[in-house]
Motif scaffolding. Structure first.
Motif, mmCIF file in Angstrom:
data_model
loop_
_atom_site.group_PDB
_atom_site.id
_atom_site.type_symbol
_atom_site.label_atom_id
_atom_site.label_comp_id
_atom_site.label_asym_id
_atom_site.label_seq_id
_atom_site.Cartn_x
_atom_site.Cartn_y
_atom_site.Cartn_z
ATOM 1 N N LEU A 115 0.828 -1.205 0.000
ATOM 2 C CA LEU A 115 0.000 0.000 0.000
ATOM 3 C C LEU A 115 0.860 1.252 0.000
ATOM 4 C CD1 LEU A 115 -2.707 1.472 0.190
ATOM 5 C CD2 LEU A 115 -2.657 1.095 2.673
ATOM 6 N N GLY A 116 1.917 1.243 0.800
ATOM 7 C CA GLY A 116 2.810 2.390 0.841
ATOM 8 C C GLY A 116 3.610 2.556 -0.429
ATOM 9 N N PHE A 117 3.898 1.449 -1.100
ATOM 10 C CA PHE A 117 4.707 1.480 -2.319
ATOM 11 C C PHE A 117 3.872 1.820 -3.551
ATOM 12 C CE2 PHE A 117 6.465 -0.831 -6.009
ATOM 13 C CZ PHE A 117 7.665 -0.154 -6.131
ATOM 14 N N SER A 118 2.702 1.177 -3.685
ATOM 15 C CA SER A 118 1.845 1.382 -4.858
ATOM 16 C C SER A 118 0.406 1.041 -4.489
ATOM 17 C CB SER A 118 2.302 0.505 -6.025
ATOM 18 O OG SER A 118 1.365 0.562 -7.087
ATOM 19 N N PRO A 119 -0.424 2.044 -4.190
ATOM 20 C CA PRO A 119 -1.820 1.788 -3.813
ATOM 21 C C PRO A 119 -2.594 0.978 -4.859
ATOM 22 C CG PRO A 119 -1.222 4.044 -3.314
ATOM 23 C CD PRO A 119 -0.074 3.474 -4.089
ATOM 24 N N ILE A 120 -2.318 1.208 -6.131
ATOM 25 C CA ILE A 120 -3.031 0.470 -7.179
ATOM 26 C C ILE A 120 -2.655 -1.014 -7.145
ATOM 27 C CG2 ILE A 120 -3.344 0.210 -9.673
ATOM 28 C CD1 ILE A 120 -2.953 3.188 -9.959
ATOM 29 N N PHE A 121 -1.368 -1.292 -7.002
ATOM 30 C CA PHE A 121 -0.934 -2.686 -6.921
ATOM 31 C C PHE A 121 -1.444 -3.334 -5.635
ATOM 32 C CE2 PHE A 121 2.453 -5.966 -6.205
ATOM 33 C CZ PHE A 121 2.099 -6.765 -7.274
ATOM 34 N N PHE A 122 -1.562 -2.545 -4.574
ATOM 35 C CA PHE A 122 -2.135 -3.042 -3.324
ATOM 36 C C PHE A 122 -3.579 -3.480 -3.544
ATOM 37 C CE2 PHE A 122 -4.931 -1.846 0.236
ATOM 38 C CZ PHE A 122 -4.491 -2.736 1.209
ATOM 39 N N LEU A 123 -4.379 -2.660 -4.222
ATOM 40 C CA LEU A 123 -5.768 -3.015 -4.494
ATOM 41 C C LEU A 123 -5.857 -4.256 -5.375
ATOM 42 C CD1 LEU A 123 -7.307 0.533 -5.076
ATOM 43 C CD2 LEU A 123 -7.583 -0.943 -3.074
ATOM 44 N N TYR A 124 -4.974 -4.327 -6.359
ATOM 45 C CA TYR A 124 -4.907 -5.515 -7.219
ATOM 46 C C TYR A 124 -4.614 -6.763 -6.378
ATOM 47 C CZ TYR A 124 -2.628 -8.839 -10.397
ATOM 48 O OH TYR A 124 -2.250 -9.973 -11.078
ATOM 49 N N SER A 125 -3.662 -6.647 -5.470
ATOM 50 C CA SER A 125 -3.282 -7.778 -4.611
ATOM 51 C C SER A 125 -4.420 -8.175 -3.685
ATOM 52 C CB SER A 125 -2.033 -7.421 -3.803
ATOM 53 O OG SER A 125 -0.955 -7.078 -4.655
ATOM 54 N N CYS A 126 -5.132 -7.185 -3.156
ATOM 55 C CA CYS A 126 -6.291 -7.480 -2.311
ATOM 56 C C CYS A 126 -7.355 -8.231 -3.099
ATOM 57 C CB CYS A 126 -6.876 -6.184 -1.752
ATOM 58 S SG CYS A 126 -5.870 -5.411 -0.470
ATOM 59 N N GLY A 127 -7.527 -7.843 -4.379
ATOM 60 C CA GLY A 127 -8.485 -8.537 -5.229
ATOM 61 C C GLY A 127 -8.113 -9.997 -5.429
ATOM 62 N N ILE A 128 -6.812 -10.252 -5.618
ATOM 63 C CA ILE A 128 -6.351 -11.638 -5.767
ATOM 64 C C ILE A 128 -6.641 -12.429 -4.502
ATOM 65 C CG2 ILE A 128 -4.269 -13.075 -5.882
ATOM 66 C CD1 ILE A 128 -3.129 -11.202 -7.901
ATOM 67 N N PHE A 129 -6.319 -11.843 -3.348
ATOM 68 C CA PHE A 129 -6.568 -12.541 -2.088
ATOM 69 C C PHE A 129 -8.053 -12.809 -1.888
ATOM 70 C CE2 PHE A 129 -7.627 -12.494 2.437
ATOM 71 C CZ PHE A 129 -6.836 -13.520 2.896
ATOM 72 N N ALA A 130 -8.893 -11.818 -2.194
ATOM 73 C CA ALA A 130 -10.340 -11.978 -2.031
ATOM 74 C C ALA A 130 -10.868 -13.109 -2.913
ATOM 75 C CB ALA A 130 -11.052 -10.669 -2.350
ATOM 76 N N LEU A 131 -10.378 -13.187 -4.143
ATOM 77 C CA LEU A 131 -10.800 -14.268 -5.033
ATOM 78 C C LEU A 131 -10.355 -15.626 -4.500
ATOM 79 C CD1 LEU A 131 -10.157 -12.783 -8.601
ATOM 80 C CD2 LEU A 131 -12.364 -13.444 -7.610
ATOM 81 N N CYS A 132 -9.129 -15.692 -4.025
ATOM 82 C CA CYS A 132 -8.631 -16.948 -3.450
ATOM 83 C C CYS A 132 -9.472 -17.358 -2.250
ATOM 84 C CB CYS A 132 -7.167 -16.807 -3.041
ATOM 85 S SG CYS A 132 -6.014 -16.601 -4.416
ATOM 86 N N LEU A 133 -9.809 -16.382 -1.417
ATOM 87 C CA LEU A 133 -10.618 -16.676 -0.229
ATOM 88 C C LEU A 133 -12.020 -17.115 -0.622
ATOM 89 C CD1 LEU A 133 -10.556 -16.691 2.854
ATOM 90 C CD2 LEU A 133 -11.369 -14.329 2.815
ATOM 91 N N PHE A 134 -12.571 -16.526 -1.683
ATOM 92 C CA PHE A 134 -13.909 -16.901 -2.155
ATOM 93 C C PHE A 134 -13.934 -18.363 -2.596
ATOM 94 C CE2 PHE A 134 -16.919 -17.368 -5.698
ATOM 95 C CZ PHE A 134 -18.105 -17.089 -5.026
ATOM 96 N N PHE A 135 -12.879 -18.788 -3.284
ATOM 97 C CA PHE A 135 -12.858 -20.151 -3.801
ATOM 98 C C PHE A 135 -12.455 -21.189 -2.763
ATOM 99 C CE2 PHE A 135 -12.507 -17.934 -7.943
ATOM 100 C CZ PHE A 135 -13.562 -18.572 -8.599
#
Length: 213
Positions: free
Chosen positions: A115-135
């Protein structure tokens, strides 16, 4: 000298044992003596409940973010990559001086570093985690899968989706790889439970039925 001092500060920030302090201060419990015995976010949710879990999650993320932003906050201009300060916070979270050098699994604080390095990449990473958690409905398995995918993304995204990560940053890739290896190492007990079909599941996603003993 200033770089070294800021790195020490970053380590101390990462060393704040959020789950342990919240548990002792507001609930009279040391969460390391309950559940999985871990001091991180997942065990906080399990032992202390949703409210405490959300607070600890936010604090652990903020540790990584604040540490990564230290050079900017102190108006320190240097060629050193700010990720190094985030790494110091992650190390502090894993081996906290304020909790006998026995810390968490580094997932939330690593996310805060992103998040501190790249907020956009942080959001992308959160999306990946959320998808993994969903499945999977398993925080542990989702953390490991997401860590692998995020590491691969640091190499692939600059080519296929530069709007999310415009340039290759090999330090980011190396850090992501090392954190991924550490996450797998710290999840050895979880891996055994996953293989045995006894790993804890969250009430979210396609496989949310609890299989806890």
């Amino acid at each position: 000298m200033k770089i070294l001092l800021l790195m020490i500060v970053a380590y101390l920030i990462g060393s704040i044992p959020s789950g342990v302090w919240i548990g002792k201060l507001f609930y009279g419990k040391d969460i390391r003596q309950f559940g999985s015995g871990n001091s991180g976010t997942t065990n906080t949710f399990r032992v202390l409940g949703k409210k405490a879990g959300i607070v600890v999650l936010a604090m652990d993320i903020l540790k990584g973010t604040l540490a990564t932003c230290l050079p900017q906050l102190f108006h320190f201009t240097s060629s050193i990559n700010p990720l190094w300060f985030g790494v110091c916070a992650v190390i502090g979270h894993m081996f906290p001086i304020f909790a006998g050098f026995k810390g968490g699994k580094a997932v939330a604080t690593s996310a805060g570093m992103l998040l501190g390095f790249s907020p956009i990449f942080f959001l992308y990473s959160c999306g990946i985690f959320a998808l993994c958690l969903f499945f999977t409905s398993m925080v542990s398995l989702s953390s490991m899968i997401a860590a692998v995918l995020i590491t691969l993304s640091t190499v692939i995204l600059p080519v296929v989706w530069p709007q999310v990560l415009p340039n290759h940053n090999w330090l980011l890739t190396v850090i992501a790889l090392l954190i991924t290896l550490f996450i797998f190492y710290r999840h050895q007990d979880n891996i055994r439970r996953i293989k045995a079909g006894t790993e804890s599941r969250v009430p979210f996603g396609l496989n949310q039925k609890s299989k806890e003993k």
